[in-house]
Scaffold this motif. Structure first.
Motif, PDB file in Angstrom:
ATOM      1  N   HIS A 117      10.318  -5.498  -3.132  1.00  0.00           N
ATOM      2  CA  HIS A 117      10.247  -6.962  -3.740  1.00  0.00           C
ATOM      3  C   HIS A 117       9.431  -7.581  -2.447  1.00  0.00           C
ATOM      4  N   LEU A 118       8.239  -7.954  -2.606  1.00  0.00           N
ATOM      5  CA  LEU A 118       7.276  -8.569  -1.549  1.00  0.00           C
ATOM      6  C   LEU A 118       7.506  -9.935  -1.388  1.00  0.00           C
ATOM      7  N   SER A 119       7.199 -10.584  -0.035  1.00  0.00           N
ATOM      8  CA  SER A 119       7.313 -11.839  -0.241  1.00  0.00           C
ATOM      9  C   SER A 119       5.709 -12.677   0.268  1.00  0.00           C
ATOM     10  N   LEU A 120       4.899 -12.055  -0.328  1.00  0.00           N
ATOM     11  CA  LEU A 120       3.436 -12.430  -0.015  1.00  0.00           C
ATOM     12  C   LEU A 120       3.390 -14.099  -0.433  1.00  0.00           C
ATOM     13  N   GLY A 121       2.660 -14.722   0.363  1.00  0.00           N
ATOM     14  CA  GLY A 121       2.538 -16.098   0.079  1.00  0.00           C
ATOM     15  C   GLY A 121       3.716 -16.813   0.560  1.00  0.00           C
ATOM     16  N   GLN A 122       4.881 -16.188   0.852  1.00  0.00           N
ATOM     17  CA  GLN A 122       5.861 -17.061   1.477  1.00  0.00           C
ATOM     18  C   GLN A 122       5.992 -17.042   3.030  1.00  0.00           C
ATOM     19  N   GLU A 123       4.946 -16.639   3.763  1.00  0.00           N
ATOM     20  CA  GLU A 123       5.207 -16.168   5.329  1.00  0.00           C
ATOM     21  C   GLU A 123       5.510 -17.472   5.952  1.00  0.00           C
ATOM     22  N   ALA A 124       5.089 -18.712   5.511  1.00  0.00           N
ATOM     23  CA  ALA A 124       5.338 -19.911   6.229  1.00  0.00           C
ATOM     24  C   ALA A 124       6.654 -20.088   6.213  1.00  0.00           C
ATOM     25  N   VAL A 146      11.351  -1.947   9.768  1.00  0.00           N
ATOM     26  CA  VAL A 146      11.384  -2.480   8.442  1.00  0.00           C
ATOM     27  C   VAL A 146      10.494  -1.439   7.623  1.00  0.00           C
ATOM     28  N   LEU A 147       9.431  -1.141   7.895  1.00  0.00           N
ATOM     29  CA  LEU A 147       8.632  -0.077   7.208  1.00  0.00           C
ATOM     30  C   LEU A 147       9.554   1.392   7.214  1.00  0.00           C
ATOM     31  N   GLY A 148       9.866   1.530   8.152  1.00  0.00           N
ATOM     32  CA  GLY A 148      10.948   2.801   8.272  1.00  0.00           C
ATOM     33  C   GLY A 148      11.814   2.900   7.205  1.00  0.00           C
ATOM     34  N   GLU A 149      12.547   1.697   7.317  1.00  0.00           N
ATOM     35  CA  GLU A 149      13.720   1.429   6.144  1.00  0.00           C
ATOM     36  C   GLU A 149      13.035   1.710   4.732  1.00  0.00           C
ATOM     37  N   LEU A 150      12.095   1.024   4.524  1.00  0.00           N
ATOM     38  CA  LEU A 150      11.464   1.287   3.171  1.00  0.00           C
ATOM     39  C   LEU A 150      11.037   2.503   2.597  1.00  0.00           C
ATOM     40  N   MET A 151      10.714   3.330   3.697  1.00  0.00           N
ATOM     41  CA  MET A 151      10.295   4.639   3.272  1.00  0.00           C
ATOM     42  C   MET A 151      11.470   5.716   3.658  1.00  0.00           C
ATOM     43  N   GLN A 152      12.657   5.161   3.891  1.00  0.00           N
ATOM     44  CA  GLN A 152      13.832   5.992   4.086  1.00  0.00           C
ATOM     45  C   GLN A 152      13.680   7.259   5.149  1.00  0.00           C
ATOM     46  N   ARG A 153      13.172   6.383   6.278  1.00  0.00           N
ATOM     47  CA  ARG A 153      12.933   6.990   7.439  1.00  0.00           C
ATOM     48  C   ARG A 153      14.139   6.833   8.430  1.00  0.00           C
ATOM     49  N   ASP A 154      14.311   7.916   9.331  1.00  0.00           N
ATOM     50  CA  ASP A 154      15.609   7.778  10.204  1.00  0.00           C
ATOM     51  C   ASP A 154      15.203   6.524  11.493  1.00  0.00           C
ATOM     52  N   ASN A 155      14.057   6.259  11.380  1.00  0.00           N
ATOM     53  CA  ASN A 155      13.574   4.949  12.261  1.00  0.00           C
ATOM     54  C   ASN A 155      14.028   3.772  11.613  1.00  0.00           C
ATOM     55  N   GLY A 156      14.242   3.789  10.416  1.00  0.00           N
ATOM     56  CA  GLY A 156      14.522   2.493   9.647  1.00  0.00           C
ATOM     57  C   GLY A 156      15.738   1.645  10.214  1.00  0.00           C
ATOM     58  N   ASP A 193       0.841  -1.270  -0.098  1.00  0.00           N
ATOM     59  CA  ASP A 193      -0.100  -0.082   0.083  1.00  0.00           C
ATOM     60  C   ASP A 193       0.746   1.156  -0.043  1.00  0.00           C
ATOM     61  N   LEU A 194       1.978   1.279   0.739  1.00  0.00           N
ATOM     62  CA  LEU A 194       2.651   2.328   0.837  1.00  0.00           C
ATOM     63  C   LEU A 194       3.359   2.635  -0.418  1.00  0.00           C
ATOM     64  N   PHE A 195       3.767   1.671  -1.131  1.00  0.00           N
ATOM     65  CA  PHE A 195       4.442   1.521  -2.547  1.00  0.00           C
ATOM     66  C   PHE A 195       3.645   2.355  -3.405  1.00  0.00           C
ATOM     67  N   LEU A 196       2.171   1.705  -3.483  1.00  0.00           N
ATOM     68  CA  LEU A 196       1.322   2.267  -4.379  1.00  0.00           C
ATOM     69  C   LEU A 196       0.980   3.973  -4.295  1.00  0.00           C
ATOM     70  N   GLN A 197       1.289   4.265  -2.838  1.00  0.00           N
ATOM     71  CA  GLN A 197       1.068   5.761  -2.516  1.00  0.00           C
ATOM     72  C   GLN A 197       2.243   6.551  -2.830  1.00  0.00           C
ATOM     73  N   ASN A 198       3.318   5.806  -3.348  1.00  0.00           N
ATOM     74  CA  ASN A 198       4.706   6.483  -3.624  1.00  0.00           C
ATOM     75  C   ASN A 198       5.351   6.872  -2.493  1.00  0.00           C
ATOM     76  N   LEU A 199       5.280   6.049  -1.173  1.00  0.00           N
ATOM     77  CA  LEU A 199       6.160   6.385  -0.133  1.00  0.00           C
ATOM     78  C   LEU A 199       7.140   5.575   0.071  1.00  0.00           C
ATOM     79  N   VAL A 200       7.148   4.523  -0.536  1.00  0.00           N
ATOM     80  CA  VAL A 200       8.358   3.878  -0.642  1.00  0.00           C
ATOM     81  C   VAL A 200       9.449   3.829  -1.520  1.00  0.00           C
TER      82      VAL A 200
END
Length: 156
Positions: free
Chosen positions: A49-56, A91-101, A37-44
Motif C-alpha cells: 500500500h503506497l503513499s504516493l502523493g502523501q510525502e509532505a 524498507v525495500l528489503g522488508e517488502l521483498m522478504q529479504r534478510d536485510n529488511g 516497480d518491484l511489486f509489478l515485477q512480483n518481487l514484493v
C-alpha cells in the motif's frame, strides 16, 4: 511608497529546514516508486500500500519529532518510516522478504517497525494501534516526560 510584501507563514523555518523537507519528500517518492516497480515485477511478497502523493505529510511530521518521540501508523507506513530516518534499503528489503529488511523480511509492507528510529509499527488493521499509541502517550505523561506520540489512522 511601495508596500512591503506580506511575510509568508513559513518564513521562520529557514532554508536548511526547507531543503531537508524537500529532500525527504524526494527520497520517499523515489522509494515508493521503486516499491511499485518491484511489486509489478512480483518481487514484493504479498501486497503493498503506497503513499504516493502523501510525502509532505510524512516529511512535515518527522521534522517536528525528536529522539524519544514515537510514531504509530497504518498499513501505508512506508513514508512515515522513511521520514523518521530508516534506510531505504531496509524498507525495500522488508517488502521483498529479504534478510536485510527491518523485521528480517518477516513483517512485509504492512508491519514496518524500527524501535531505534521511534517507529513503533505500522498496523494492517485500521485502528488496532490507537490503544497502543494511547498507552505510549499516557506512559510519557505518567512519567513526566515530554516525549510525543504521533498516531496515523484511517487511510493514511
Amino acid at each position: 511608497m511601495a508596500k512591503k510584501p506580506a511575510r509568508a507563514p513559513n518564513d521562520d523555518i529557514g532554508e536548511e529546514t526547507r531543503l531537508g523537507l524537500y529532500r525527504t519528500q524526494v527520497v520517499i517518492r523515489e522509494a515508493e516508486q521503486r516499491a511499485f516497480d518491484l511489486f509489478l515485477q512480483n518481487l514484493v511478497k504479498g501486497t503493498s500500500h503506497l503513499s504516493l502523493g502523501q510525502e509532505a505529510v510524512a516529511a512535515g511530521f518527522a521534522v517536528a519529532m525528536k529522539k524519544g518521540d514515537l510514531s504509530f501508523c497504518t498499513y501505508r507506513g512506508h513514508a512515515h518510516t522513511l521520514a523518521r530516518g530508516v534506510p531505504v534499503e531496509q524498507v525495500l528489503g522488508e517488502l521483498m522478504q529479504r534478510d536485510n529488511g527491518l523485521m528480517r523480511g518477516k513483517g512485509g509492507s504492512m508491519h514496518l517497525t524500527s524501535v531505534e528510529h521511534g517507529v513503533m509499527g505500522s498496523y494492517a488493521i485500521i485502528g488496532a494501534h490507537l490503544c497502543i499509541a494511547n498507552g505510549s502517550a499516557w506512559r510519557a505523561q505518567y512519567l513526566g516526560q515530554d516525549d510525543v506520540t504521533v498516531c496515523f489512522f484511517g487511510d493514511g
